[in-house]
Design an enzyme around this catalytic site. Structure first.
Site, PDB file in Angstrom:
ATOM      1  N   ARG B 223       0.850  -1.177   0.000  1.00  6.63           N
ATOM      2  CA  ARG B 223       0.000   0.000   0.000  1.00  6.63           C
ATOM      3  C   ARG B 223       0.894   1.238   0.000  1.00  6.63           C
ATOM      4  O   ARG B 223       1.944   1.256   0.671  1.00  6.63           O
ATOM      5  CB  ARG B 223      -0.895   0.017   1.254  1.00  6.63           C
ATOM      6  CG  ARG B 223      -2.046  -0.978   1.240  1.00  6.63           C
ATOM      7  CD  ARG B 223      -3.118  -0.591   0.223  1.00  6.63           C
ATOM      8  NE  ARG B 223      -4.296  -1.457   0.262  1.00  6.63           N
ATOM      9  CZ  ARG B 223      -4.484  -2.506  -0.535  1.00  6.63           C
ATOM     10  NH1 ARG B 223      -3.561  -2.849  -1.419  1.00  6.63           N
ATOM     11  NH2 ARG B 223      -5.607  -3.207  -0.458  1.00  6.63           N
ATOM     12  N   GLU B 252      -3.036   7.484  -5.354  1.00  4.20           N
ATOM     13  CA  GLU B 252      -3.044   6.722  -6.614  1.00  4.20           C
ATOM     14  C   GLU B 252      -4.070   7.314  -7.559  1.00  4.20           C
ATOM     15  O   GLU B 252      -5.230   7.443  -7.174  1.00  4.20           O
ATOM     16  CB  GLU B 252      -3.400   5.260  -6.345  1.00  4.20           C
ATOM     17  CG  GLU B 252      -2.222   4.469  -5.863  1.00  4.20           C
ATOM     18  CD  GLU B 252      -2.546   3.022  -5.506  1.00  4.20           C
ATOM     19  OE1 GLU B 252      -3.586   2.517  -5.970  1.00  4.20           O
ATOM     20  OE2 GLU B 252      -1.768   2.424  -4.778  1.00  4.20           O
ATOM     21  N   HIS B 271      -0.966  -0.276  -9.999  1.00  6.62           N
ATOM     22  CA  HIS B 271      -1.673  -1.150  -9.050  1.00  6.62           C
ATOM     23  C   HIS B 271      -2.290  -2.349  -9.783  1.00  6.62           C
ATOM     24  O   HIS B 271      -3.512  -2.559  -9.748  1.00  6.62           O
ATOM     25  CB  HIS B 271      -2.751  -0.363  -8.284  1.00  6.62           C
ATOM     26  CG  HIS B 271      -3.092  -0.992  -6.948  1.00  6.62           C
ATOM     27  ND1 HIS B 271      -3.380  -0.267  -5.814  1.00  6.62           N
ATOM     28  CD2 HIS B 271      -3.168  -2.298  -6.569  1.00  6.62           C
ATOM     29  CE1 HIS B 271      -3.635  -1.092  -4.801  1.00  6.62           C
ATOM     30  NE2 HIS B 271      -3.512  -2.331  -5.246  1.00  6.62           N
ATOM     31  N   ASN B 274      -2.187  -7.566  -8.823  1.00  5.61           N
ATOM     32  CA  ASN B 274      -3.293  -8.511  -8.929  1.00  5.61           C
ATOM     33  C   ASN B 274      -4.371  -7.851  -9.795  1.00  5.61           C
ATOM     34  O   ASN B 274      -5.200  -7.118  -9.292  1.00  5.61           O
ATOM     35  CB  ASN B 274      -3.842  -8.824  -7.548  1.00  5.61           C
ATOM     36  CG  ASN B 274      -4.655 -10.083  -7.570  1.00  5.61           C
ATOM     37  OD1 ASN B 274      -4.149 -11.123  -7.959  1.00  5.61           O
ATOM     38  ND2 ASN B 274      -5.912  -9.979  -7.193  1.00  5.61           N
TER      39      ASN B 274
END
Lengths: 310, 310
Positions: B223, B252, B271, B274
């Site tokens: 994070r 972000e 990001h 995943n």
């Protein structure tokens, strides 16, 4: 001042064309003595092929610094009057690591991310996973031996392609190189790690590119001429394969206007899988081990066989 | 037409806010039956925290799709009237793979190569090897468990940092998180894989950056707020560390004029460790396994403990 210490039993070794400090240390640590070429029994050659000296028969062993020796073969330098070694051994970990880095950079779209800031929509849908996939390694020598356990730890299975077809440790499948064509449809990705020979010239061509799946990445850490670059560019343009990550090209570097530079699905690193700037430092322990073997009459590592062009 | 087949023993599961095909298949394959929320005993929630529904006490288990649940904690959604699970399990391989890809991309200078075509002089001297180096993994949960064997296969040793200090399998050293400060000078590189909590806020700050070696790369797949980004930018500018590869930032995305975008030693992916686009497909087998456990009364995977913010 006392005279320089001499050791009558030490092997006289020439390190040419310059007495690189890392290699001089390696030679001395392994029972060698650095001397001029005229007095040597061993030549460690770290220069260019064009500058290679004429040798007399006192030179029993020549240690070359390159893994691929096609330039020495082409120049007819390698003779059968002594032993020749190349440097295929100590490069392997470095080259395998670079191959894995290139493959992951392509699959995880790191190249796209560097060029297209936070283009999440495009990148999120393009990221692929190495885990669960199959990677064919063409040329199952030292690089493959280093790469296979790395791929296994990443959850990928390896198909090894070698001359004999004898099973390679850690590979899910080994295929003899005369059946390479059967591999393309069975793999997700390809890593080229074979020497440049007549048999591997344009191994990646229109036919193999057509047989590969459309999500395939091709990684080349071997030599540019293994790939038909015109066919590759066409396949990358039409989406026949997903991408190419190349540490070597044909020619090197590609011309400034080469289409390779403008394709979004190409990663090019400038032939740095084994960085030249760290070469003699990386080569030193390997040289020491080979000199130790030479002194004690054991088989040398990485002997070049006469008539063999790798 | 025959009526739809019903199975009285099947667990009634709501998949909300939309009946994603991958999760519906997973639920049905594991002995569940997809129903409306009002009729459910289990809720699989793949929506946003802002849209989270009020629950009655018939819901015994809520399965969330995110690994980090700080938003649910902040919104006070998580109660003690049922079991809650997060999705820390099935992300691990993907996130570990992305972390390795980012680390290798930085060390092998793939980002530089993408931007500076065949700048061999600069790149050849900047390439570093992962093999032979030490990597500290902050937050030794599922991601670390996936990453450690990958690093080991790459010839790197791992230092694991976790809460308890209990030795983590495969790590050369495990350090309790209250002694994290002792890690910086012992490692070459850092991978952040810890949840965002008060304890991990700005874990990477001016002090830790000063303690790291100048060749260090920091990889963040956790994070953004784990890193004091102002201090990071300063350290990257002055060469206090070698580089940062960030899949997460704070905020972000970074603003268009954020210095992060212009630093040559930064890699930013949006990001996507995943990828959201493949999330429910990746989550499906994990959901099926957890539902199987639920049916047979076994312990669930990834249970969120009340009062714990990760």
């Amino acid at each position: 001042m006392s005279p320089a210490k001499t050791d009558a039993a030490a092997i006289p070794v020439a390190v040419e064309p310059n007495r690189d400090e890392h290699l001089v240390s390696a030679v001395e640590s392994a029972g060698g003595r650095v001397v001029d070429l005229a007095d040597a029994r061993v030549l460690v050659w770290i220069g260019a092929v064009a500058d290679f000296p004429d040798l007399d028969d006192d030179i029993e062993w020549v240690a070359l610094k390159t893994a691929g020796i096609e330039e020495y073969v082409a120049a007819d330098v390698i003779d059968d009057r002594r032993v020749w070694t190349n440097a295929s051994g100590f490069y392997a970990d470095n080259v395998a690591e670079h191959a894995l880095g290139l493959l992951l950079a392509g699959l995880r779209q790191i190249n796209t991310a560097v060029l297209r800031h936070w283009d999440k929509e495009r990148i999120d849908t393009s990221v692929r996973s190495l885990h669960g996939s199959t990677v064919a390694i063409i040329g199952a020598g030292g690089i493959a031996a280093s790469l296979i356990p790395r791929l296994s730890a990443c959850g990928a299975r390896s198909i090894a392609v070698n001359r004999s077809g004898r099973p390679v440790e850690g590979a899910a499948l080994t295929v003899a190189s005369d059946r390479t064509d059967e591999v393309w449809a069975q793999t997700d990705h390809v890593v080229l790690a074979a020497p440049a020979t007549a048999a591997t010239h344009h191994l990646i061509d229109a036919q193999s590119l057509a047989a590969l799946p459309s999500h395939a990445w091709i990684v080349n850490v071997a030599r540019g001429p293994l790939v038909d670059q015109v066919a590759l560019i066409e396949a990358l343009r039409t989406g026949e394969i997903a991408g190419a990550a190349l540490d070597v090209t044909d020619p090197e570097p590609p011309a400034a206007d080469d289409a390779l530079w403008s394709l979004p699905n190409v990663i090019i690193t400038p032939h740095v899988a084994n960085p030249a700037s760290g070469l003699t430092r990386a080569m030193a322990p390997w040289m020491a081990e080979n000199l130790r073997r030479y002194r004690s009459g054991e088989d040398l590592l990485a002997v070049v066989r006469p008539g063999q062009d790798y």
